[in-house]
Write a protein that holds these residues in place. Structure first.
Motif, PDB file in Angstrom:
ATOM      1  N   GLY A 396     -23.224   1.931  13.600  1.00  0.00           N
ATOM      2  CA  GLY A 396     -23.193   1.575  12.192  1.00  0.00           C
ATOM      3  C   GLY A 396     -22.125   0.523  11.967  1.00  0.00           C
ATOM      4  N   LYS A 397     -21.126   0.865  11.163  1.00  0.00           N
ATOM      5  CA  LYS A 397     -19.999  -0.049  10.931  1.00  0.00           C
ATOM      6  C   LYS A 397     -18.686   0.540  11.429  1.00  0.00           C
ATOM      7  CE  LYS A 397     -22.048  -2.317   6.900  1.00  0.00           C
ATOM      8  NZ  LYS A 397     -21.850  -2.721   5.481  1.00  0.00           N
ATOM      9  N   LYS A 398     -18.782   1.598  12.230  1.00  0.00           N
ATOM     10  CA  LYS A 398     -17.575   2.292  12.667  1.00  0.00           C
ATOM     11  C   LYS A 398     -17.468   2.278  14.181  1.00  0.00           C
ATOM     12  CE  LYS A 398     -15.311   6.824  12.458  1.00  0.00           C
ATOM     13  NZ  LYS A 398     -15.444   8.236  12.006  1.00  0.00           N
ATOM     14  N   ALA A 399     -16.255   2.007  14.682  1.00  0.00           N
ATOM     15  CA  ALA A 399     -15.979   2.052  16.119  1.00  0.00           C
ATOM     16  C   ALA A 399     -15.052   3.222  16.405  1.00  0.00           C
ATOM     17  CB  ALA A 399     -15.339   0.755  16.590  1.00  0.00           C
ATOM     18  N   THR A 400     -15.378   3.973  17.470  1.00  0.00           N
ATOM     19  CA  THR A 400     -14.580   5.138  17.849  1.00  0.00           C
ATOM     20  C   THR A 400     -14.283   5.089  19.332  1.00  0.00           C
ATOM     21  OG1 THR A 400     -15.713   6.468  16.161  1.00  0.00           O
ATOM     22  CG2 THR A 400     -14.474   7.657  17.859  1.00  0.00           C
ATOM     23  N   GLN A 401     -13.021   5.185  19.690  1.00  0.00           N
ATOM     24  CA  GLN A 401     -12.669   5.285  21.107  1.00  0.00           C
ATOM     25  C   GLN A 401     -13.037   6.676  21.596  1.00  0.00           C
ATOM     26  OE1 GLN A 401      -8.884   3.604  22.412  1.00  0.00           O
ATOM     27  NE2 GLN A 401      -8.604   5.337  23.820  1.00  0.00           N
ATOM     28  N   VAL A 402     -13.795   6.750  22.687  1.00  0.00           N
ATOM     29  CA  VAL A 402     -14.333   8.037  23.132  1.00  0.00           C
ATOM     30  C   VAL A 402     -13.765   8.497  24.471  1.00  0.00           C
ATOM     31  CG1 VAL A 402     -16.473   7.890  21.801  1.00  0.00           C
ATOM     32  CG2 VAL A 402     -16.355   6.846  24.078  1.00  0.00           C
ATOM     33  N   THR A 403     -12.912   7.709  25.097  1.00  0.00           N
ATOM     34  CA  THR A 403     -12.236   8.165  26.320  1.00  0.00           C
ATOM     35  C   THR A 403     -10.738   7.972  26.171  1.00  0.00           C
ATOM     36  OG1 THR A 403     -12.303   6.019  27.459  1.00  0.00           O
ATOM     37  CG2 THR A 403     -14.206   7.479  27.757  1.00  0.00           C
ATOM     38  N   ASN A 404     -10.005   8.799  26.899  1.00  0.00           N
ATOM     39  CA  ASN A 404      -8.550   8.688  26.996  1.00  0.00           C
ATOM     40  C   ASN A 404      -8.178   8.988  28.450  1.00  0.00           C
ATOM     41  OD1 ASN A 404      -7.481   8.372  24.054  1.00  0.00           O
ATOM     42  ND2 ASN A 404      -8.983  10.034  23.932  1.00  0.00           N
ATOM     43  N   LEU A 405      -8.584   8.087  29.329  1.00  0.00           N
ATOM     44  CA  LEU A 405      -8.505   8.346  30.761  1.00  0.00           C
ATOM     45  C   LEU A 405      -7.076   8.392  31.284  1.00  0.00           C
ATOM     46  CD1 LEU A 405     -11.383   5.968  31.951  1.00  0.00           C
ATOM     47  CD2 LEU A 405     -11.532   8.357  31.214  1.00  0.00           C
ATOM     48  N   ASN A 406      -6.146   7.786  30.567  1.00  0.00           N
ATOM     49  CA  ASN A 406      -4.778   7.685  31.081  1.00  0.00           C
ATOM     50  C   ASN A 406      -3.761   8.522  30.315  1.00  0.00           C
ATOM     51  OD1 ASN A 406      -4.677   5.400  33.294  1.00  0.00           O
ATOM     52  ND2 ASN A 406      -6.110   4.705  31.714  1.00  0.00           N
ATOM     53  N   ASP A 407      -4.244   9.398  29.435  1.00  0.00           N
ATOM     54  CA  ASP A 407      -3.289  10.221  28.699  1.00  0.00           C
ATOM     55  C   ASP A 407      -2.495  11.137  29.619  1.00  0.00           C
ATOM     56  OD1 ASP A 407      -3.848   9.061  26.342  1.00  0.00           O
ATOM     57  OD2 ASP A 407      -4.751  10.816  25.382  1.00  0.00           O
ATOM     58  N   ASP A 408      -3.113  11.582  30.721  1.00  0.00           N
ATOM     59  CA  ASP A 408      -2.383  12.438  31.642  1.00  0.00           C
ATOM     60  C   ASP A 408      -1.190  11.712  32.255  1.00  0.00           C
ATOM     61  OD1 ASP A 408      -4.062  10.703  32.989  1.00  0.00           O
ATOM     62  OD2 ASP A 408      -4.533  12.093  34.601  1.00  0.00           O
ATOM     63  N   LEU A 409      -1.290  10.394  32.395  1.00  0.00           N
ATOM     64  CA  LEU A 409      -0.198   9.606  32.951  1.00  0.00           C
ATOM     65  C   LEU A 409       0.778   9.143  31.883  1.00  0.00           C
ATOM     66  CD1 LEU A 409       1.189   7.986  35.230  1.00  0.00           C
ATOM     67  CD2 LEU A 409      -0.480   6.156  34.815  1.00  0.00           C
ATOM     68  N   PHE A 410       0.264   8.634  30.773  1.00  0.00           N
ATOM     69  CA  PHE A 410       1.126   7.943  29.824  1.00  0.00           C
ATOM     70  C   PHE A 410       1.561   8.769  28.618  1.00  0.00           C
ATOM     71  CE2 PHE A 410      -0.970   4.017  31.631  1.00  0.00           C
ATOM     72  CZ  PHE A 410       0.188   3.562  32.258  1.00  0.00           C
ATOM     73  N   ALA A 411       0.988   9.943  28.413  1.00  0.00           N
ATOM     74  CA  ALA A 411       1.350  10.724  27.230  1.00  0.00           C
ATOM     75  C   ALA A 411       2.838  11.047  27.195  1.00  0.00           C
ATOM     76  CB  ALA A 411       0.526  12.010  27.176  1.00  0.00           C
ATOM     77  N   HIS A 412       3.468  11.162  28.370  1.00  0.00           N
ATOM     78  CA  HIS A 412       4.893  11.513  28.416  1.00  0.00           C
ATOM     79  C   HIS A 412       5.759  10.361  28.900  1.00  0.00           C
ATOM     80  CE1 HIS A 412       3.243  12.244  32.416  1.00  0.00           C
ATOM     81  NE2 HIS A 412       4.461  12.057  32.899  1.00  0.00           N
ATOM     82  N   LYS A 413       5.186   9.149  28.930  1.00  0.00           N
ATOM     83  CA  LYS A 413       5.951   7.981  29.380  1.00  0.00           C
ATOM     84  C   LYS A 413       6.129   6.987  28.233  1.00  0.00           C
ATOM     85  CE  LYS A 413       4.524   8.249  34.226  1.00  0.00           C
ATOM     86  NZ  LYS A 413       5.859   8.497  34.793  1.00  0.00           N
ATOM     87  N   THR A 414       7.223   6.258  28.292  1.00  0.00           N
ATOM     88  CA  THR A 414       7.498   5.238  27.288  1.00  0.00           C
ATOM     89  C   THR A 414       7.244   3.866  27.889  1.00  0.00           C
ATOM     90  OG1 THR A 414       9.230   6.630  26.310  1.00  0.00           O
ATOM     91  CG2 THR A 414       9.214   4.297  25.701  1.00  0.00           C
ATOM     92  N   LEU A 415       6.298   3.141  27.308  1.00  0.00           N
ATOM     93  CA  LEU A 415       5.992   1.792  27.770  1.00  0.00           C
ATOM     94  C   LEU A 415       6.663   0.766  26.871  1.00  0.00           C
ATOM     95  CD1 LEU A 415       2.200   2.121  28.636  1.00  0.00           C
ATOM     96  CD2 LEU A 415       4.132   2.140  30.207  1.00  0.00           C
ATOM     97  N   GLY A 416       6.706  -0.473  27.363  1.00  0.00           N
ATOM     98  CA  GLY A 416       7.302  -1.539  26.581  1.00  0.00           C
ATOM     99  C   GLY A 416       6.434  -1.918  25.399  1.00  0.00           C
ATOM    100  N   LYS A 417       7.059  -2.097  24.240  1.00  0.00           N
ATOM    101  CA  LYS A 417       6.348  -2.544  23.052  1.00  0.00           C
ATOM    102  C   LYS A 417       5.953  -4.006  23.231  1.00  0.00           C
ATOM    103  CE  LYS A 417       7.192  -3.663  18.183  1.00  0.00           C
ATOM    104  NZ  LYS A 417       8.237  -3.728  17.125  1.00  0.00           N
ATOM    105  N   VAL A 418       4.735  -4.358  22.802  1.00  0.00           N
ATOM    106  CA  VAL A 418       4.237  -5.726  22.911  1.00  0.00           C
ATOM    107  C   VAL A 418       4.120  -6.323  21.511  1.00  0.00           C
ATOM    108  CG1 VAL A 418       2.367  -7.202  23.743  1.00  0.00           C
ATOM    109  CG2 VAL A 418       2.986  -5.127  25.020  1.00  0.00           C
TER     110      VAL A 418
END
Length: 678
Positions: A396-418
């Motif tokens: 329709g007119k809505k986009a939804t992200q349906v995977t989060n493949l890297n949450d196990d790696l990055f959920a507890h890590k701090t990355l550099g702000k861009v």
């Protein structure tokens, strides 16, 4: 302090920098934990999408992938499992079967997944690697391309060899025009040919027989009697390396018919669902280093050809018809970001998606993939500065992200702000786009060292996407700047063509102005400036140290140092001299040398390291070797890192990506140490 910094450099090299035991840091070892989505193919109904879930295998040091499914609600399920390379999934027209290529049976074979049983099995026993799978409209046949050997005996044989004698390997006789290819090695005897086979399995039948390569996208005619493809089947193909045409091959007797005829590449033919039209990509060749790829459409018989995107000042990357045959979905890049738009055959273009991308997880290049269902639902890869490519569904007119493949790696890590940045070029006031990456836990009260990281191409573009290399630099305590200087794509043809027969040139100003723009923010230690880049970025890095001494250290990765020797040793030499230069090297020596970094080696004082794959045939190792030796003769501190077995794409092996980053940081840390002693 000197001892402490030296120790830090060694720890960085091993991938265990001082604070690497902190759980919130992204480290070199985490490269093996990265995953990303690619090659989405949405079910014709739009309910389910199959995609490749790519992962890094520590034991084989390879990027592998399995097929996974995801629905609109984000329910992710494995379709295939194991340490294999499963890729190129394509649904049958009715959605009852899925064909894909896999190495799980020992060598690359076509496998079939049956939707009703969810079971899969190989249906071929091929001696080569199949690619470009394409279903017939009735779902009963599969077409594909495969390299087919056509061995030729050596022109000489040596007499007198006794039985059982251990003589040297025989000499290799080469007379091919293009005899080696980066990533593919020395050319084998044979050609890429088109095959068809029953979708139920059986013996493939070779359709094309002539001594040319028949590659790229395959598309069946509406009645299933012909297959359209792109090829350069002219006798003078070596002299006209980009002048491909569209052809059809008769499925019954293999008869090949030429469809287009113009000077310029014609590629990616796609037949409309109703079988009445063919869309394709190409341009009228003006022999420029960058030319805008347009979307064309014509009747299935080749008549009434016209361009649909003449008003779009950026290249079209990929296309797919809508189910009603009234228009096409296309992707393109603009100002570094990826877009999907709907192009009506009547001329109107409507933007649908604006965050396509994420596939280049090593450096922040643009580029993504998408697939469209019969109900116009779109599955596509998402660009995000904090994650490698994930999958999203636009319905329709809505986009939804349906995977989060890297949450196990990055959920507890701090990355550099861009952070996006725009600034003016001091050369002519042009607006230049770039991005600043801050160290995690950035403290605005401190001043940081700066790394300028430069993209290759040169006709490519960086994007606001995740990049492991850039994030690892930021994790080591550097502010990182990456930009799209003139010559970059996604800013229109004029901007890209600024460097035609003029590279490097004012793009140097654009890069230096970017450094100045970040310094003006008051966050950079001006005595701690560093620069690196790969391929075209390596060219510019070498150019920079030959024109300024403001950087404390530089790493020149897989560069061109001498355009004269490059054209005579690179794999695509017949293309480079014709499109990047005004003529042959020996007829234009002054021009070639004017733009060669080797010409300015006498100006270099910056400690400069070279880093290149030993099997790189795009920017051959000899380029790095001559600069290394020139720097030695000039008395400049230098080192050379050779990556065994690696071609131009160093990051194709995870450990090579790690080594590249580690050696760059080692070189920069080493020269931080020098500054502390002054």
């Amino acid at each position: 302090m000197k001892r402490l910094l030296a120790s830090t450099a060694l720890l960085v090299l091993s991938g265990t920098a001082m604070a690497a035991d902190k759980h919130n840091e992204f480290t070199l070892a985490d490269v093996f934990e990265l995953e990303y989505a690619s090659q989405p193919t949405i079910h014709p109904s739009g309910d389910t999408t199959i995609f490749v879930r790519n992962f890094m295998d520590k034991m084989s040091d390879r990027k592998l992938g399995n097929l996974w499914s995801v629905d609109d609600n984000g329910n992710v399920r494995p379709v295939t499992v194991g340490n294999h390379s499963d890729h190129s999934p394509v649904w049958s027209p009715d959605g009852s079967k899925l064909a894909f290529v896999s190495s799980r049976s020992g060598s690359p074979q076509i496998h079939m997944l049956w939707q009703d049983t969810q079971k899969h099995a190989p249906i071929t026993r091929l001696n080569g690697s199949p690619s470009n799978l394409s279903w017939s409209p009735n779902g009963e046949w599969l077409a594909f391309t495969m390299f087919t050997k056509q061995p030729e005996s050596a022109p000489v044989s040596l007499p007198g060899k006794p039985e059982g004698a251990d003589w040297a390997d025989p000499a290799i006789y080469i007379d091919k025009d293009n005899y080696r290819f980066d990533g593919g090695g020395y050319a084998r005897e044979g050609y890429q040919q088109i095959y068809i086979m029953p979708a139920s399995g059986g013996t493939p039948r070779q359709l094309t027989q002539d001594d040319y390569n028949h590659g790229g996208t395959l598309s069946w005619s509406g009645n299933g009697e012909h297959i359209y493809f792109s090829g350069n089947l002219r006798e003078d193909a070596f002299e006209q390396p980009t002048n491909s045409e569209l052809y059809s091959v008769n499925v019954r007797d293999g008869d090949v018919k030429q469809i287009t005829d113009r000077v310029g590449p014609d590629s990616n033919p796609v037949v409309s669902p109703d079988g009445k039209k063919i869309a394709w990509l190409g341009f009228d060749d003006k022999y420029l280093s960058y030319q805008t790829t347009r979307l064309y459409v014509m009747d299935a018989d080749g008549d009434n050809a016209r361009v649909l995107t003449d008003d779009l000042d950026n290249s079209v990357n990929d296309i797919q018809w809508s189910a009603d045959s009234n228009g096409l979905y296309l992707s393109y890049d603009s100002e570094g970001e990826g877009y999907i738009a709907y192009q009506s055959l009547r001329g109107k273009r409507t933007q649908v998606v604006n965050n396509l991308g994420g596939l280049a997880y090593s450096r922040p290049y643009s580029g993504g993939a998408f697939s469209v269902a019969n109900d116009n639902t779109i599955a596509y890869t998402v660009a995000n500065t904090q994650r490698p490519a994930e999958l999203a569904i636009h319905k329709g007119k809505k986009a939804t992200q349906v995977t989060n493949l890297n949450d196990d790696l990055f959920a507890h890590k701090t990355l550099g702000k861009v952070e996006e940045i725009w600034y003016e070029s001091s050369h002519d006031g042009k607006k230049i786009q770039g991005w600043i990456v801050y160290p995690p836990n950035y403290d605005a009260s401190k001043k940081y060292p700066l790394i300028l990281e430069i993209h290759g191409g040169p006709h490519t573009a960086y994007a606001p996407s995740f990049a492991a290399e850039v994030q690892l630099f930021a994790q080591a305590g550097y502010v990182v700047l990456y930009t799209n200087p003139r010559g970059s794509t996604s800013y229109g043809a004029d901007f890209a063509q600024e460097i035609h027969h003029n590279y490097p040139s004012e793009d140097y100003n654009d890069l230096m102005d970017g450094v100045d723009a970040v310094i003006e923010k008051g966050i950079i230690d001006e005595d701690q400036l560093y620069v690196t880049g790969g391929s075209g970025g390596g060219v510019l890095t070498a150019w920079i140290v030959g024109h300024t001494d403001r950087f404390r250290a530089a790493v020149v990765a897989k560069p061109v140092i001498n355009w004269y020797s490059f054209v005579l040793t690179a794999d695509a030499y017949n293309f480079f001299y014709k499109y990047w230069f005004p003529g042959l090297p020996w007829e234009n020596m002054e021009h070639y040398m004017k733009y060669s970094p080797i010409s300015y080696v006498g100006n270099v004082t910056t400690p400069t390291m070279l880093l290149t794959g030993e099997a790189d045939y795009r920017t051959p190792m000899s380029e790095s070797e001559q600069y290394y030796q020139a720097l030695k003769l000039a008395g400049v501190e230098t080192a050379m890192v050779r990556v065994p077995g690696s071609g131009h794409g160093i990051y194709s092996r995870p450990s090579n990506l790690m080594a590249k980053v580690a050696y760059i940081l080692h070189w920069f840390e080493k020269h931080k140490e020098t500054s502390s002693d002054e």
